[in-house]
Design a protein around this motif. Structure first.
Motif, PDB file in Angstrom:
ATOM      1  N   ASP A 177       0.826  -1.207   0.000  1.00  0.00           N
ATOM      2  CA  ASP A 177       0.000   0.000   0.000  1.00  0.00           C
ATOM      3  C   ASP A 177       0.863   1.260   0.000  1.00  0.00           C
ATOM      4  N   ALA A 178       1.980   1.221   0.726  1.00  0.00           N
ATOM      5  CA  ALA A 178       2.881   2.375   0.735  1.00  0.00           C
ATOM      6  C   ALA A 178       3.480   2.605  -0.646  1.00  0.00           C
ATOM      7  N   ALA A 179       3.970   1.541  -1.266  1.00  0.00           N
ATOM      8  CA  ALA A 179       4.632   1.676  -2.570  1.00  0.00           C
ATOM      9  C   ALA A 179       3.679   2.180  -3.644  1.00  0.00           C
ATOM     10  N   ASN A 180       2.403   1.790  -3.550  1.00  0.00           N
ATOM     11  CA  ASN A 180       1.456   2.097  -4.620  1.00  0.00           C
ATOM     12  C   ASN A 180       0.600   3.328  -4.357  1.00  0.00           C
ATOM     13  N   HIS A 181       0.718   3.924  -3.179  1.00  0.00           N
ATOM     14  CA  HIS A 181      -0.157   5.048  -2.851  1.00  0.00           C
ATOM     15  C   HIS A 181       0.186   6.268  -3.710  1.00  0.00           C
ATOM     16  N   PRO A 182      -0.820   6.960  -4.236  1.00  0.00           N
ATOM     17  CA  PRO A 182      -0.555   8.124  -5.105  1.00  0.00           C
ATOM     18  C   PRO A 182       0.292   9.206  -4.438  1.00  0.00           C
ATOM     19  N   LEU A 183       0.090   9.448  -3.154  1.00  0.00           N
ATOM     20  CA  LEU A 183       0.884  10.469  -2.467  1.00  0.00           C
ATOM     21  C   LEU A 183       2.363  10.101  -2.414  1.00  0.00           C
ATOM     22  N   ILE A 184       2.638   8.806  -2.254  1.00  0.00           N
ATOM     23  CA  ILE A 184       4.031   8.343  -2.211  1.00  0.00           C
ATOM     24  C   ILE A 184       4.625   8.343  -3.618  1.00  0.00           C
ATOM     25  N   ARG A 185       3.904   7.809  -4.562  1.00  0.00           N
ATOM     26  CA  ARG A 185       4.422   7.742  -5.938  1.00  0.00           C
ATOM     27  C   ARG A 185       4.701   9.131  -6.508  1.00  0.00           C
ATOM     28  N   GLN A 186       3.853  10.079  -6.190  1.00  0.00           N
ATOM     29  CA  GLN A 186       4.012  11.419  -6.759  1.00  0.00           C
ATOM     30  C   GLN A 186       5.085  12.219  -6.042  1.00  0.00           C
ATOM     31  N   ASN A 187       5.117  12.147  -4.718  1.00  0.00           N
ATOM     32  CA  ASN A 187       5.998  13.016  -3.938  1.00  0.00           C
ATOM     33  C   ASN A 187       7.290  12.354  -3.458  1.00  0.00           C
ATOM     34  N   LEU A 231      11.288   7.824  -4.792  1.00  0.00           N
ATOM     35  CA  LEU A 231      12.457   7.093  -4.295  1.00  0.00           C
ATOM     36  C   LEU A 231      12.023   5.983  -3.348  1.00  0.00           C
ATOM     37  N   LEU A 232      11.047   6.253  -2.501  1.00  0.00           N
ATOM     38  CA  LEU A 232      10.556   5.253  -1.555  1.00  0.00           C
ATOM     39  C   LEU A 232       9.836   4.126  -2.276  1.00  0.00           C
ATOM     40  N   THR A 233       9.027   4.467  -3.258  1.00  0.00           N
ATOM     41  CA  THR A 233       8.350   3.429  -4.046  1.00  0.00           C
ATOM     42  C   THR A 233       9.369   2.508  -4.703  1.00  0.00           C
ATOM     43  N   GLN A 234      10.402   3.073  -5.317  1.00  0.00           N
ATOM     44  CA  GLN A 234      11.426   2.264  -5.982  1.00  0.00           C
ATOM     45  C   GLN A 234      12.109   1.315  -4.995  1.00  0.00           C
ATOM     46  N   ALA A 235      12.425   1.824  -3.812  1.00  0.00           N
ATOM     47  CA  ALA A 235      13.136   1.005  -2.824  1.00  0.00           C
ATOM     48  C   ALA A 235      12.264  -0.148  -2.332  1.00  0.00           C
ATOM     49  N   ILE A 236      10.992   0.130  -2.059  1.00  0.00           N
ATOM     50  CA  ILE A 236      10.099  -0.934  -1.593  1.00  0.00           C
ATOM     51  C   ILE A 236       9.948  -2.013  -2.662  1.00  0.00           C
TER      52      ILE A 236
END
Length: 335
Positions: free
Chosen positions: A81-91, A94-99
């Motif tokens: 959920d963290a990796a795919n959340h729009p707020l994380i992906r947009q802002n 780097l975190l999405t890529q690492a997860i």
């Protein structure tokens, strides 16, 4: 696996009290690391406190406090959920890529954000209970120090432990200056800057973090930044499938034209905790974003490396990885 009691907690404070009353109790959330350790007889809890139904899963914009405008991720939210959340992906791409680099989809679906931070080392001497390991049994020695230490630390190690910390997610969080929100037995919440959350081994390698027994991770906060357009997570591993990093680099840049205003670099696979490349960061501020300047910054950081007998290759690998991660970040993640 040894006998243990199982209790499903109904609210965070009840969970904290249950754990705090038993020094041999452990919280159980996704269980992706703890259950493996119990099966291998590395961890021997006498009680498990199931916290999987406590809530603490929201991902939301912070509307007050020092991190206003940033993002809060619930400690029991799933990695998927963290990796795919729009707020994380947009802002915070780097975190999405690492997860996504860290584990298979099945594991990401189970693993929690707080649990990810509390992963224990994958050192083979830690997992093999017949071998000496100060992290598993303080005072027995470090089998890896003079053993097969290809995967082990080149920064921050001591003669008590040379293990490395395994999380990819945490390397990105270190680069993003995250803050860990923690609740104690009195119901009070306090904050731990990410740089202070994990520990170097020193004389107490058995203590992975500065989290006290009985404390619960409620959230992870990410402050606002301007790194979204120029960030990249590079992971170098023995195989393309999911494996722990030989070296990884989370790199993020804020630029004005081609001049670097801010730089964040964190490394994985090289130390007992996510390793902030502070020397490299400082060297880059005010410099042009050129390959030559990236190389000079990487040289400065890796000059302090202290490799072991079998991992000298990590020095050159770390150097090249910092340069490549910075180049990729500058290009918006494109080769």
């Amino acid at each position: 696996m040894r006998p243990f009691t199982y209790t499903r907690a109904k609210d965070p404070l009840a969970a904290i009290k249950l754990l705090g009353g038993n020094p041999n109790a452990r919280f159980l959330a996704g269980g992706t690391n703890l259950l493996d350790l119990m099966k291998e007889d590395v961890e021997r809890p006498t009680a498990l406190i199931d916290i999987s139904e406590l809530g603490l899963t929201d991902i939301k914009t912070i509307t007050a406090g020092t991190n206003k405008g940033g993002i809060s991720m619930g400690g029991l939210g799933r990695n998927t959920d963290a990796a795919n959340h729009p707020l994380i992906r947009q802002n915070y791409p780097l975190l999405t890529q690492a997860i996504l680099a860290g584990a298979s989809g099945q594991i990401r679906n189970m693993a929690t954000n707080g649990g990810n931070l509390l992963q224990r080392t994958r050192c083979q001497y830690f997992y093999e209970v017949a071998m000496p390991c100060n992290k598993r049994e303080p005072g027995t020695g470090c089998g890896a120090l003079e053993g097969i230490n290809r995967m082990h630390a080149i920064f921050g190690w001591s003669d008590k432990c040379v293990a490395v910390y395994p999380s990819d997610m945490a390397v990105a969080l270190a680069a993003l200056d995250a803050v860990v929100k923690v609740r104690n037995a009195a119901g009070q919440e306090h904050s731990i800057p990410f740089a202070d959350f994990h520990r170097l081994p020193g004389d107490k390698p058995e203590q992975d973090t500065n989290l006290m027994h009985g404390e619960l991770i409620t959230a992870i906060e990410l402050p606002q930044n301007r790194f979204a357009d120029k960030s990249y997570y590079l992971k170098v591993r023995d195989r393309a499938s999911y494996a722990f990093a030989l070296v990884s680099v989370a790199a993020a840049l804020e630029t004005q034209g081609n001049t670097i205003r801010q730089a964040r670099i964190a490394m994985g696979g090289v130390a007992h905790k996510p390793w902030r490349a502070l020397k490299a960061e400082q060297m880059l501020i005010g410099k042009e974003a050129t390959t030559e300047n990236f190389k000079q910054a990487a040289d400065a950081e890796m000059a302090d490396a202290k490799p072991l007998e079998h991992n000298k290759f990590k020095v050159e690998l770390g150097n090249r990885s910092i340069v490549l991660a910075l180049q990729m970040a500058m290009n918006g993640g494109k080769a």
